[in-house]
Design a protein around this motif. Structure first.
Motif, short mmCIF file in Angstrom:
data_model
loop_
_atom_site.label_atom_id
_atom_site.label_comp_id
_atom_site.label_asym_id
_atom_site.label_seq_id
_atom_site.Cartn_x
_atom_site.Cartn_y
_atom_site.Cartn_z
N TRP A 135 5.29 -8.82 20.81
CA TRP A 135 6.65 -8.27 20.94
C TRP A 135 7.02 -7.47 19.69
CZ3 TRP A 135 11.49 -8.63 18.63
CH2 TRP A 135 12.58 -8.20 19.40
N GLY A 136 6.60 -7.94 18.55
CA GLY A 136 6.89 -7.24 17.30
C GLY A 136 6.08 -5.98 17.10
N ALA A 137 5.09 -5.74 17.98
CA ALA A 137 4.25 -4.55 17.89
C ALA A 137 4.66 -3.47 18.89
CB ALA A 137 2.78 -4.92 18.11
N ARG A 138 5.82 -3.64 19.53
CA ARG A 138 6.32 -2.60 20.43
C ARG A 138 6.51 -1.29 19.67
NH1 ARG A 138 11.19 -3.46 21.23
NH2 ARG A 138 11.32 -5.09 19.63
N SER A 139 6.37 -0.18 20.34
CA SER A 139 6.43 1.12 19.66
C SER A 139 7.80 1.43 19.09
CB SER A 139 6.01 2.23 20.63
OG SER A 139 4.67 2.06 21.05
N PRO A 162 11.60 4.17 3.67
CA PRO A 162 10.43 4.06 4.55
C PRO A 162 10.64 2.99 5.62
CG PRO A 162 9.76 4.13 2.26
CD PRO A 162 11.25 3.96 2.26
N VAL A 163 10.06 3.23 6.78
CA VAL A 163 10.16 2.31 7.91
C VAL A 163 8.76 1.88 8.30
CG1 VAL A 163 10.89 2.06 10.31
CG2 VAL A 163 12.27 3.42 8.74
N LEU A 164 8.57 0.59 8.55
CA LEU A 164 7.28 0.09 9.00
C LEU A 164 7.26 0.05 10.53
CD1 LEU A 164 6.63 -2.86 6.51
CD2 LEU A 164 5.56 -0.60 6.53
N LYS A 165 6.18 0.55 11.11
CA LYS A 165 6.06 0.65 12.56
C LYS A 165 4.75 0.03 13.05
CE LYS A 165 8.44 3.00 14.86
NZ LYS A 165 9.63 2.67 15.69
N GLY A 166 4.76 -0.37 14.31
CA GLY A 166 3.53 -0.75 14.99
C GLY A 166 3.12 -2.20 14.92
N ALA A 225 9.84 -0.87 17.81
CA ALA A 225 10.20 -1.86 16.80
C ALA A 225 10.17 -1.26 15.39
CB ALA A 225 9.25 -3.06 16.87
N LYS A 226 11.13 -1.68 14.58
CA LYS A 226 11.23 -1.24 13.19
C LYS A 226 11.22 -2.47 12.29
CE LYS A 226 14.34 1.97 12.42
NZ LYS A 226 15.55 2.82 12.43
N HIS A 227 10.45 -2.42 11.22
CA HIS A 227 10.32 -3.55 10.31
C HIS A 227 10.69 -3.14 8.89
CE1 HIS A 227 8.02 -5.88 13.37
NE2 HIS A 227 7.59 -4.68 13.71
N ALA A 228 11.27 -4.08 8.16
CA ALA A 228 11.60 -3.82 6.76
C ALA A 228 10.31 -3.73 5.95
CB ALA A 228 12.50 -4.93 6.22
N TYR A 229 10.35 -2.97 4.88
CA TYR A 229 9.16 -2.75 4.06
C TYR A 229 8.70 -4.04 3.39
CZ TYR A 229 6.26 -1.20 0.17
OH TYR A 229 5.22 -1.05 -0.71
N SER A 230 7.42 -4.32 3.56
CA SER A 230 6.79 -5.48 2.93
C SER A 230 5.42 -5.03 2.44
CB SER A 230 6.65 -6.63 3.93
OG SER A 230 6.01 -7.74 3.35
N PRO A 231 5.23 -4.82 1.14
CA PRO A 231 4.01 -4.18 0.65
C PRO A 231 2.72 -4.91 0.92
CG PRO A 231 5.29 -5.10 -1.16
CD PRO A 231 6.17 -5.16 0.06
N TRP A 232 2.74 -6.23 1.01
CA TRP A 232 1.47 -6.94 1.10
C TRP A 232 0.77 -6.72 2.44
CZ3 TRP A 232 -0.39 -10.90 4.24
CH2 TRP A 232 0.52 -11.51 5.09
#
Length: 289
Positions: free
Chosen positions: A265-269, A253-257, A271-278
């Motif tokens: 800057w981290g909310a660019r369309s 899974p990939v985190l987006k948005g 951008a891809k983030h590592a999974y962090s459940p919290w």
């Protein structure tokens, strides 16, 4: 798409719902001959609202039909995992206009006998209780998939999510490039700093200097209408970071948005983030049949 209808007024903002009439069968008098007419069809799962909008009667989500099309995915000036900037294609699909809320997720938990998670955010000495009309967060991949299956849908793929966020022209954010928008999204900002919900400087999650969206943590879904995507989706940048299904041979899974704790800057369309459940939330997608 067919499914059982449920009462939805308690799980979605009343201002975003459309009254859907239900029909009751006419009683047959004792001793009267019963009709041999065909049995009425089951109540449809999806109800057409207007234009490209549909109502999912199972969970109350308002879904937007995204047309099939080519789009620009990725970025050459972002992080390594966003490269390269490239052309991609998606077939038509449905995706919810808003992120799934706590009210909707609580209704799912009640219907399926699951324990409901806490709506409390504790950070840097402060404690906040998320409202029912704010997006759910802290869900696992399994929980998000289970909710989507219960609502007769699925998680969007990363490609579908990015296409729905930036359209066919490769926007940097969901809103038009260069647009002068005072409050486009709920991201890490001065309000987070003032309430001491912050992260170490230099971590890549620094608050956006000089920006104040008015919410130290999550905001009610749809609160930032000026940040709508080209397809009219809201909160595709900020509020909660969203789970998507990885594509190709990588099922991760990939985190987006981005979310309330990410910089703009981290909310660019792209951008891809590592999974962090919290901090993870999600929105519903469905196939077009």
């Amino acid at each position: 798409l067919l499914g059982a209808g449920v009462a939805i007024g308690s799980v979605f903002p009343a201002s975003r719902l459309v009254s859907v009439p239900t029909l009751s069968p006419t009683p047959v008098p004792r001793g009267a001959a019963r009709s041999t007419s065909p049995t009425p069809a089951a109540t449809p799962l999806l109800v057409r609202l207007q234009g490209s909008e549909w109502l999912n009667r199972k969970d109350g989500s308002v879904l937007v039909r995204i047309p099939a099309g080519d789009f620009i995915m990725g970025s050459d000036d972002g992080l390594e995992n966003e490269k390269p900037r490239r052309r991609a294609h998606c077939e038509s699909f449905l995706i919810s206009r808003y992120e799934v809320t706590w009210a909707q997720f609580d209704a799912f938990c009640v219907a399926t006998g699951r324990a409901r998670g806490p709506r409390t955010v504790k950070q840097a000495g402060d404690s906040f209780v998320a409202g029912l009309e704010t997006p759910v967060f802290g869900v696992s991949v399994a929980e998000a998939r289970a909710y989507c299956a219960w609502a007769k849908g699925r998680l969007p793929t990363e490609a579908e999510w990015e296409y729905a966020a930036r359209g066919s022209t490769g926007r940097r954010f969901p809103w038009p490039d260069g647009a002068a928008i005072a409050r486009p999204a709920n991201v890490a900002d001065d309000s987070a700093v003032l309430s001491r919900v912050q992260v170490p400087l230099g971590s890549g999650l620094d608050p956006t200097p000089g920006y104040n969206d008015g919410f130290p943590v999550t905001a009610p879904v749809g609160a930032f209408s000026e940040g709508a995507s080209t397809f009219g989706l809201l909160d595709m940048a900020g509020n909660v970071i969203e789970l998507t299904e990885g594509g190709g041979t990588d099922p991760t899974p990939v985190l987006k948005g981005g979310g309330w704790s990410n910089s703009l800057w981290g909310a660019r369309s792209s951008a891809k983030h590592a999974y962090s459940p919290w901090i993870a939330g999600f929105r519903l997608a469905m196939d077009v049949k």
